[in-house]
Design an enzyme around this catalytic site. Sequence first.
Site, PDB file in Angstrom:
ATOM      1  NE  ARG A   1      -2.444  -1.782   3.359  1.00  0.00           N
ATOM      2  CZ  ARG A   1      -2.922  -1.531   4.761  1.00  0.00           C
ATOM      3  NH1 ARG A   1      -3.464  -0.493   5.034  1.00  0.00           N
ATOM      4  NH2 ARG A   1      -2.444  -2.473   5.541  1.00  0.00           N
TER       5      ARG A   1
ATOM      6  CE1 TYR B   1      -2.929   3.958   0.232  1.00  0.00           C
ATOM      7  CE2 TYR B   1      -1.528   3.832   2.372  1.00  0.00           C
ATOM      8  CZ  TYR B   1      -2.808   3.502   1.416  1.00  0.00           C
ATOM      9  OH  TYR B   1      -3.509   2.791   2.054  1.00  0.00           O
TER      10      TYR B   1
ATOM     11  CE1 TYR C   1     -16.072   6.624   2.350  1.00  0.00           C
ATOM     12  CE2 TYR C   1     -14.428   5.276   3.859  1.00  0.00           C
ATOM     13  CZ  TYR C   1     -15.702   5.601   3.500  1.00  0.00           C
ATOM     14  OH  TYR C   1     -16.780   4.670   4.009  1.00  0.00           O
TER      15      TYR C   1
ATOM     16  CB  ALA D   1     -19.432   4.522   9.521  1.00  0.00           C
TER      17      ALA D   1
END
Length: 404
Positions: free
Chosen positions: A83, A87, A109, A225
């Site tokens: 990752r 990035y 996000y 969420a």
Amino acid sequence: MAETETPPAAPSPSAPERPRGSLTVVGTGLRALSHMTLEAISHIRDADRVFFSVPDGVTARQIRDINPEAVDLTQYYGEDKRRKQTYVQMSEVILREVRAGSAVTAVFYGHPGFFVFPARRILSIARKEGYRAVMLPGISSLDCLMADLRVDPSVNGCQILEATDLLLRNRPIITSGHVIILQVGSVGDSAFSFTAGFRHAKRAVLFERLIEAYGEEHRSVLYLAATYPGLDGQAVVRPLGAYRDPKVLASVPPAGTLYIPAKDMLPTDMAMAEKLGMSALVGPDAPVPAGPDSYGPFEAQAIAALDHYRPSPTWRPRTASKALQRVMTLLAGTPSVAAVYRKDPARLVDLHPDLTPAERKALLSRRAGPLNAVTAPPPEGAPPTVDEAGNGNGGDAPSEGETA
């Protein structure tokens, strides 16, 4: 909070003038469409170049509807690709456009400063290289958790930890307060797969560490969420020991957050209470604090007083004139107007002759105190709350933490 910017280094006399790009980093919030702020929308709309990384098609479509040339950064993820490599690549793609002189908006996000490595990287590098670079807040998973689970960090305090960092650094867990552990579904996994997600996660190691601190029977809440309008957040209550079951452990979603309520209650430091003049409120003879939903003697007395309540003579209803509201709406929704105002407030103020002298002065000051004062004028005959230099609180509201 005022923006803080690192001033650009003075150019060498022999160096050619560099194109002046800029960078604004915004967040979409968690719930598609619902959480996008007015200022985020305005920066996406007005930017020369827009880059975004969001996990759902509805938000991606919203961004492209606002700015059809927006570029999707998720193309830089890859199967089992580290990752951090993704990035760094995302960051460089954005920075190239800033260096080329474009006004760039980067969209991430949730809250763009909350667990978003590319956002931190591009802001740091852009500022270091002398470009204007700002971040605008968004609604994070933490905000959603506190709303859905009714967690108040002012009660017992709150410790926020990232799952992998907790284990790697053997961070002490403060069991006397709220504990929120983020990225529990990807703990120990530095790669990503489009098809399998985080298949190298070490969730069992994390839960054994938590059981060691709290015991098997201590309650925990696995939280996710809501990400679309009309849906509710998910909260699964289990004792920590339940996660020793491989099936339960496998059910932890990649984006899951773990909330653990307090295990212990710290005793009051009476020597400190004496210094603070609070001995009568927290000492052994003080009444036991009531919960937020109680109807005890204190609440009964407060409610009875409503029948003959009259506002305090120092209370001032807050409102704004049409002229001031119009200026604030322009500043909130048009980045180019806000840029002019930062550099030359008088240029904007002069375009609105219907502002009162006090409103003009407040806008020219670019200070919250004077602006608060003109939206809540003092009672007739009362002295002004703001001096000639714009000092004082200007009628600021009580802080969120006020408990009086």
